[in-house]
Motif scaffolding. Structure first.
Motif, PDB file in Angstrom:
ATOM      1  N   ARG A   6       0.704  -1.103  -0.007  1.00  0.00           N
ATOM      2  CA  ARG A   6       0.183  -0.003   0.121  1.00  0.00           C
ATOM      3  C   ARG A   6       1.001   1.336   0.011  1.00  0.00           C
ATOM      4  O   ARG A   6       0.392   2.335   0.387  1.00  0.00           O
ATOM      5  N   ASP A  18      -1.176   3.657  -3.895  1.00  0.00           N
ATOM      6  CA  ASP A  18      -2.693   3.467  -3.360  1.00  0.00           C
ATOM      7  C   ASP A  18      -2.944   3.290  -5.156  1.00  0.00           C
ATOM      8  O   ASP A  18      -2.227   3.536  -5.954  1.00  0.00           O
ATOM      9  N   SER A  19      -4.373   3.035  -5.339  1.00  0.00           N
ATOM     10  CA  SER A  19      -4.560   2.590  -6.706  1.00  0.00           C
ATOM     11  C   SER A  19      -4.840   3.814  -7.631  1.00  0.00           C
ATOM     12  O   SER A  19      -4.383   3.823  -8.783  1.00  0.00           O
ATOM     13  N   ILE A  20      -5.050   5.005  -6.947  1.00  0.00           N
ATOM     14  CA  ILE A  20      -5.064   6.271  -7.989  1.00  0.00           C
ATOM     15  C   ILE A  20      -3.622   6.463  -8.382  1.00  0.00           C
ATOM     16  O   ILE A  20      -3.427   6.736  -9.670  1.00  0.00           O
ATOM     17  N   ALA A  62      -1.209   4.360  -8.955  1.00  0.00           N
ATOM     18  CA  ALA A  62      -0.787   3.140  -9.641  1.00  0.00           C
ATOM     19  C   ALA A  62      -1.507   3.675 -11.148  1.00  0.00           C
ATOM     20  O   ALA A  62      -0.572   3.324 -12.233  1.00  0.00           O
ATOM     21  N   LEU A  63      -2.480   4.275 -11.152  1.00  0.00           N
ATOM     22  CA  LEU A  63      -2.782   4.890 -12.614  1.00  0.00           C
ATOM     23  C   LEU A  63      -2.017   5.669 -13.134  1.00  0.00           C
ATOM     24  O   LEU A  63      -1.689   5.990 -14.318  1.00  0.00           O
TER      25      LEU A  63
END
Lengths: 85, 382
Positions: free
Chosen positions: A35, A38-40, A42-43
């Motif tokens: 973590r 985070d996912s954002i 990663a994009l």
């Protein structure tokens, strides 16, 4: 590959402001699974890699398997550039 | 370092919008609020000076503004147009629909739709939220199944601003539900004349009533793959980018609205002093207004900073979230505090009362305050 890791390290620490120093961010430091990213982020990393290296992630390639460490990222980019992926 | 002194062009832009909105975008807002009515006439008028396409390049019919100038333009609109619902409808159309279509759409889609979107001929809606998605908007039930050169889309979307009146919709659907956020969501552009979907009845709501809200329903709707926005699986990235634009710029409308209300309240106290009320008797009101002015200026600078950095091409995940959080939370508090200064008059139907209702949802849309705090905390390693 070292250049790829260096540029991605710069991006992660300098642009995405990951709460870790360049020195602490090792080649095998887990990014998504820990973590740290985070996912954002990663994009944003995917966007950066596509622009920087002229590669294209297919939907199934946006995954932990290819993004979870500098080692994995560099290997994926090299594969793509070599036309293996 | 940077200094936020507007350029001559930005000053001229602000004045142009203030002059135009004051003359052409006011009147009838109380009735539209009461009747929950969207005004296509006002929308077309806004198109005359390019408000629906502020940040879209001129080549596609927009005004080609950078993020900071876009924020300043929306601040001028929020200051001079008393219809906060219209201002919100325009901002959502621009930042969550037209901007991502420009940034990620094919050249064909951009040429076909952006000029109409920028000129006020078309209204756009962003369809993301679903009844069951909760705080994770990407856990969606609306699914797009690829069939040759097209997709079949089924599902529904809720709380779609501009939904009942939209001519075009930026729809997010799961193309690989198991993958979710990372590669599982795709974005589609829907043309109301071509794609068979249904809009529900306008939903009743407490504020921003002149911006209509509805559900959208998709029943095995056929969408040609040429209407895919960006590549398959890029929906999360597109949505995230559109939310950054919203978080960085939409607050301009709120800043403008707060400034106008603050000036109205200041004038009220000045009039009381001029009418003979001793200054010491209005000191609490003066101090309250001084405190509001300081807080408004601080969040304004935060918003300017985020928009400026965005224009520099930097990552603004944290800055946009901070600006959105600070501006919207102050908007909700300040409208109430100003109404208090007006006493009973602040509760009677009118601009002060309406702005309180309009402000409430600002801490909910574009990601609730809790989500902004979560984003900021993650950038802090928490």
């Amino acid at each position: 590959m070292d250049t790829i890791k260096g540029k991605v390290r710069d991006f992660l620490v300098g642009e995405l402001n990951l709460p870790i120093s360049q020195e602490e961010l090792k080649d095998d430091t887990p990014l998504l699974s820990s973590r740290l990213i985070d996912s954002i982020s990663a994009l944003l990393l995917v966007e950066f890699l596509e622009k920087q290296y002229g590669i294209e992630f297919k939907p199934h390639e946006v995954s932990h398997d290819n993004l979870d460490s500098l080692d994995l990222i560099a290997a994926f980019v090299e594969d793509k550039q070599g036309g293996h992926a | 370092m940077y200094a936020f002194t507007p350029s001559a062009e930005q000053e001229a832009l602000r004045q142009e919008i203030v002059d135009f909105a004051t003359a052409h975008l006011n009147g009838g807002e109380e009735l539209r609020d009461r009747e929950q009515e969207f005004s296509r006439e006002w929308w077309v008028a806004a198109g005359r000076i390019g408000l629906p396409g502020l940040c879209i390049p001129e080549a596609y019919g927009g005004r080609g503004l950078d993020p900071l100038s876009t924020l300043l333009a929306l601040e001028a609109l929020g200051y001079s147009c008393r219809d906060n619902g219209l201002n919100f409808a325009l901002s959502a159309h621009l930042l969550a629909c037209a901007a991502p279509l420009w940034l990620f759409g094919s050249e064909g889609l951009k040429k076909a739709y952006l000029p109409g979107l920028c000129r006020g001929e078309l209204v756009a809606a962003n369809a993301m939220t679903e009844p069951s998605s909760g705080s994770d908007a990407f856990r969606m039930q609306t699914v797009a199944v690829e069939k040759g050169d097209a997709f079949r889309i089924s599902g529904s979307k809720s709380f779609v601003s501009n939904g009942p009146v939209a001519d075009g919709v930026l729809l997010y659907a799961a193309t690989d539900p198991a993958r979710g956020f990372l590669g599982g969501i795709s974005a589609f552009w829907l043309d109301r004349r071509l794609h068979e979907y249904k809009a529900g009845e306008p939903l009743r709501k407490m504020g921003l009533r002149s911006c209509p809200l509805s559900e959208l329903f998709f029943d095995n709707m056929l969408v040609d793959s040429s209407f895919l926005v960006g590549r398959t699986g890029r929906g999360a990235m597109i949505f995230n980018r559109s939310m950054e634009w919203e978080r960085a710029c939409l607050g301009g409308c709120h800043l403008g609205n707060m400034q106008r209300l603050l000036e109205m309240a200041t004038q009220l106290v000045r009039d009381q002093l001029a009418g003979g009320i001793p200054r010491h008797e209005r000191q609490s009101a003066s101090f309250a207004l001084a405190d509001m002015q300081a807080r408004l200026e601080s969040v304004r600078l935060l918003a300017y900073s985020a928009a400026w950095k965005m224009g520099e091409g930097k990552n603004v995940t944290r800055e946009a979230a901070m600006a959105k959080l600070a501006v919207s939370e102050l908007y909700k508090k300040l409208t109430l505090e100003i109404a208090t200064l007006f006493g009973a008059a602040g509760l009677a139907p009118g601009e002060v009362e309406r702005s309180q209702r309009d402000a409430v949802s600002s801490t909910i849309y574009s990601g609730a305050s809790e989500m902004q705090k979560s984003i900021i905390a993650q950038t802090m390693g928490l």
